[in-house]
Design a protein around this motif. Structure first.
Motif: not given
Length: 90
Positions: A54-65
């Protein structure tokens, strides 16, 4: 077995500090990396694919990954090392 056909020596440890050093030095990587790759990818797809697509990835998203890969690496390392523990106390 190693790529050359010779058996790979299993790391032996008896203290927790020795086990931590084995993980940090990458002695568990041969076992833990493939596990972390599969499990981390599955968890990331299940939990974060919609956000990324959806194009809504943030820095927090990448940390979670990243955490999705680190946790299975640690679990696989601990499991591997539990089979290599020496009962001999120094």
């Amino acid at each position: 077995m190693s790529g050359s056909g010779e058996p790979v020596a299993r790391p032996v440890w008896s203290r927790r500090s020795e086990a931590v050093l084995l993980v940090l030095r990458g002695r568990t990587a041969r076992v833990a990396v493939p596990v972390a790759a599969v499990v981390g990818t599955v968890i990331s797809v299940v939990n974060q694919a919609e956000v990324i697509i959806g194009g809504h990835a943030t820095g927090v998203t990448w940390v979670r990954i990243a955490v999705n890969y680190v946790v299975p690496y640690i679990v696989a390392s601990v499991a591997y090392l539990s089979a290599c523990r020496s009962n001999h106390q120094r």
